[in-house]
Design a protein around this motif. Structure first.
Motif, PDB file in Angstrom:
ATOM      1  N   THR A  52       5.448  17.956  -0.520  1.00 43.10           N
ATOM      2  CA  THR A  52       6.851  17.586  -0.756  1.00 43.10           C
ATOM      3  C   THR A  52       7.782  18.690  -0.266  1.00 43.10           C
ATOM      4  O   THR A  52       8.808  18.423   0.387  1.00 43.10           O
ATOM      5  CB  THR A  52       7.094  17.326  -2.256  1.00 43.10           C
ATOM      6  N   GLU A  70       0.812  -1.224   0.000  1.00 43.58           N
ATOM      7  CA  GLU A  70       0.000   0.000   0.000  1.00 43.58           C
ATOM      8  C   GLU A  70       0.841   1.267   0.000  1.00 43.58           C
ATOM      9  O   GLU A  70       0.303   2.373   0.049  1.00 43.58           O
ATOM     10  CB  GLU A  70      -0.923  -0.003   1.243  1.00 43.58           C
ATOM     11  N   ASP A  71       2.146   1.138  -0.002  1.00 43.03           N
ATOM     12  CA  ASP A  71       3.018   2.309   0.070  1.00 43.03           C
ATOM     13  C   ASP A  71       4.264   2.021  -0.767  1.00 43.03           C
ATOM     14  O   ASP A  71       4.881   0.960  -0.608  1.00 43.03           O
ATOM     15  CB  ASP A  71       3.407   2.564   1.536  1.00 43.03           C
ATOM     16  N   TYR A  72       4.631   2.938  -1.647  1.00 41.42           N
ATOM     17  CA  TYR A  72       5.743   2.689  -2.558  1.00 41.42           C
ATOM     18  C   TYR A  72       7.067   3.270  -2.071  1.00 41.42           C
ATOM     19  O   TYR A  72       8.034   3.361  -2.838  1.00 41.42           O
ATOM     20  CB  TYR A  72       5.423   3.239  -3.946  1.00 41.42           C
ATOM     21  N   LEU A  73       7.129   3.674  -0.816  1.00 40.78           N
ATOM     22  CA  LEU A  73       8.388   4.203  -0.287  1.00 40.78           C
ATOM     23  C   LEU A  73       9.513   3.178  -0.430  1.00 40.78           C
ATOM     24  O   LEU A  73      10.657   3.531  -0.739  1.00 40.78           O
ATOM     25  CB  LEU A  73       8.218   4.586   1.192  1.00 40.78           C
ATOM     26  N   GLU A  79       0.708   9.263  -4.067  1.00 43.00           N
ATOM     27  CA  GLU A  79       0.596   9.499  -2.619  1.00 43.00           C
ATOM     28  C   GLU A  79       1.933   9.284  -1.914  1.00 43.00           C
ATOM     29  O   GLU A  79       2.183   9.872  -0.855  1.00 43.00           O
ATOM     30  CB  GLU A  79      -0.462   8.555  -2.027  1.00 43.00           C
ATOM     31  N   SER A  80       2.804   8.475  -2.508  1.00 46.19           N
ATOM     32  CA  SER A  80       4.098   8.178  -1.868  1.00 46.19           C
ATOM     33  C   SER A  80       5.166   9.224  -2.181  1.00 46.19           C
ATOM     34  O   SER A  80       6.235   9.224  -1.547  1.00 46.19           O
ATOM     35  CB  SER A  80       4.617   6.809  -2.348  1.00 46.19           C
ATOM     36  N   GLU A 100       6.902  11.666   0.804  1.00 46.84           N
ATOM     37  CA  GLU A 100       7.811  10.978   1.728  1.00 46.84           C
ATOM     38  C   GLU A 100       8.994  10.366   0.979  1.00 46.84           C
ATOM     39  O   GLU A 100      10.130  10.361   1.481  1.00 46.84           O
ATOM     40  CB  GLU A 100       7.059   9.897   2.502  1.00 46.84           C
ATOM     41  N   ALA A 101       8.738   9.867  -0.227  1.00 50.73           N
ATOM     42  CA  ALA A 101       9.832   9.262  -1.013  1.00 50.73           C
ATOM     43  C   ALA A 101      10.935  10.284  -1.294  1.00 50.73           C
ATOM     44  O   ALA A 101      12.125   9.979  -1.185  1.00 50.73           O
ATOM     45  CB  ALA A 101       9.283   8.704  -2.323  1.00 50.73           C
ATOM     46  N   LEU A 103      -1.194   5.097  -5.677  1.00 52.51           N
ATOM     47  CA  LEU A 103      -0.259   4.771  -4.590  1.00 52.51           C
ATOM     48  C   LEU A 103       1.078   5.478  -4.799  1.00 52.51           C
ATOM     49  O   LEU A 103       1.675   5.995  -3.855  1.00 52.51           O
ATOM     50  CB  LEU A 103      -0.055   3.256  -4.511  1.00 52.51           C
ATOM     51  N   LEU A 104       1.546   5.507  -6.057  1.00 52.26           N
ATOM     52  CA  LEU A 104       2.831   6.171  -6.310  1.00 52.26           C
ATOM     53  C   LEU A 104       2.736   7.666  -6.014  1.00 52.26           C
ATOM     54  O   LEU A 104       3.599   8.229  -5.334  1.00 52.26           O
ATOM     55  CB  LEU A 104       3.281   5.952  -7.750  1.00 52.26           C
TER      56      LEU A 104
END
Length: 453
Positions: free
Chosen positions: A172, A91-94, A132-133, A136-137, A129-130
């Motif tokens: 960001t 659920e998170d692409y970090l 939203e990530s 943080e990424a 998902l990307l």
């Protein structure tokens, strides 16, 4: 056969006029790395990047030494990660961003592009998902670059995506407030994004690209500026255009040589030469100074857009003759913080956000490295993106927005990013709100010129 005079001229370009190859970018397909297990998928990604790019920096340095041509950056672009990660149950692409960071660090490149999604007609689960990530990424990595394509001439503008990106850009910047919002400097929102662009932060390896390919980005604003300065003061604009074409031809031939040699030594395909004039913060290596050498007192004054159009067209005509495979963005970049002439013009009030937008209708990329007040509403950031996407869609060209709402900064303040990212004054933004327009959402239909089949 080259003459001694031509060889000496090229040496002078390198030694005195900042001529260099701005980047060798190795594009790598990750489409075969998909896996339901995210840990296994990331392991495949890391192994493939480090295997194919293991010699990238070494080969770049060898070519630099043997040919005496400076190659400033060696970088990597990968398949848009939304396409690769979507098959994983996560659920998170970090985790994927951190894997790219680790791989880039292992092979010694400073940037890796491709934490990207293509949503010009709509979203998939992986796209959402990307996106939203992204905040943080980018806050938790230093080398990863992200991009989102929200519009094309064929599909129109996904205004739901535009509205979301207004918030993502703000978030960001906020998560990197301790570094003046620098995370947003590694995020680009595109219309008509090319699949073979070697320049960061918008580089990714498109789905129509081969398994692995070398794309080269040239530079050369200093060379063009010096050529114009050496012309008679009464030379007309046709003569200026002819001179720029000849210089662009020489610069591009050097890029072609380096690109083909790098591809041969790495054992991969040669992709394209991107013939963009890419400035740096160094004085004398500025696109704005080229326009001023043509006769514009200060970049941003009336006539600037016409001068930029002449420059861009002449560069394309000269470059196209010098290479069989021209691609990417190809034209003239006008990033504010990365161009000493642009910075000076913005600080003196000659260059406004609105004038920059007009200039993007004839340049090669769009609103680039512009710092705005940190309290600019997300809807206003989204509307700035929407305006730029409209220019790209209607004119059937690539446009992008890389804008930094610097936390805590107001108009007239300065931000310092350092290195090639440079420094810039905070530019004012209209106080009138587009919030109701942005809140409507939906998709702006494709223009009539999209009905070309």
């Amino acid at each position: 056969m080259l003459t001694i005079q031509e060889i000496l001229e090229t040496i002078k370009m390198i030694q005195e006029e900042n001529l260099d190859i701005r980047t060798i970018t190795l594009g790598i397909s990750l489409r075969d790395c998909t896996d339901p297990d995210p840990q296994r998928c990331c392991r495949k990604i890391y192994d493939k990047i480090t295997r194919l790019a293991a010699r990238l920096v070494q080969v770049g340095e060898e070519i630099e030494q043997e040919y005496g041509i400076p190659i400033v950056n060696k970088r990597i672009a990968v398949t848009p990660i939304a396409l690769v990660a979507e098959g994983s149950e996560v659920e998170d692409y970090l985790l994927f961003a951190q894997t790219l960071e680790k791989a880039a660090q292992a092979v010694g490149v400073d940037f890796i592009g491709g934490f990207s999604a293509l949503v010009h007609k709509g979203f998939t689960r992986g796209d959402r998902l990307l996106i939203e990530s992204i905040p943080e990424a980018l806050a938790r990595t230093e080398r990863v670059c992200a991009s989102v394509n929200v519009a094309t001439t064929k599909t129109g503008i996904n205004m739901d995506a535009v509205a979301i990106m207004g918030h993502i850009v703000k978030e960001t910047a906020a998560l990197t407030a301790d570094r003046q919002g620098i995370g947003a400097a590694r995020l680009v929102v595109f219309a008509n994004a090319p699949e073979d662009n070697p320049f960061m932060a918008g580089a990714f390896h498109g789905i129509g690209e081969p398994e692995c390919a070398v794309n080269v980005g040239i530079s050369g604003p200093g060379v063009v500026k010096r050529a114009i300065e050496n012309m008679p003061p009464d030379a007309d604009l046709g003569e200026l255009a002819e001179k720029i074409k000849k210089m662009a031809f020489k610069i591009t031939r050097m890029g072609e040589l380096v690109g083909r040699e790098a591809a041969r030594r790495l054992g991969v395909s040669f992709g394209v030469v991107d013939i963009s004039l890419a400035p740096t913060p160094a004085v004398g290596d500025s696109v704005a100074e080229i326009l001023e050498a043509m006769g514009i007192e200060r970049c941003g004054a009336p006539g600037t857009t016409a001068a930029l159009a002449l420059l861009n067209d002449a560069v394309k005509k000269g470059g196209a003759m010098a290479s069989s495979y021209v691609g990417g963005l190809s034209g003239a970049f006008i990033p504010v913080s990365e161009d000493a002439g642009m910075v000076r013009a913005a600080a003196e009030g000659a260059l406004s956000l609105e004038k920059l937008e007009a200039m993007t209708s004839v340049c090669s990329v769009g609103l680039d490295m512009i710092v705005i007040p940190g309290d600019t509403p997300a809807a206003t950031v989204a509307a700035i993106i929407a305006d730029e996407m409209a220019i790209g869609v209607i004119n059937n060209k690539t446009t992008g927005v890389r804008i930094i709402p610097a936390p805590g900064k107001k108009p007239g303040d300065w931000v310092e990013f350092g290195g090639l990212l440079g420094r810039a004054p905070v530019m004012p933004v209209s106080r009138f709100s587009p919030a109701a327009f942005i809140a409507r959402g939906g998709r702006i239909p494709a223009p009539i010129q999209s009905l070309g089949n």
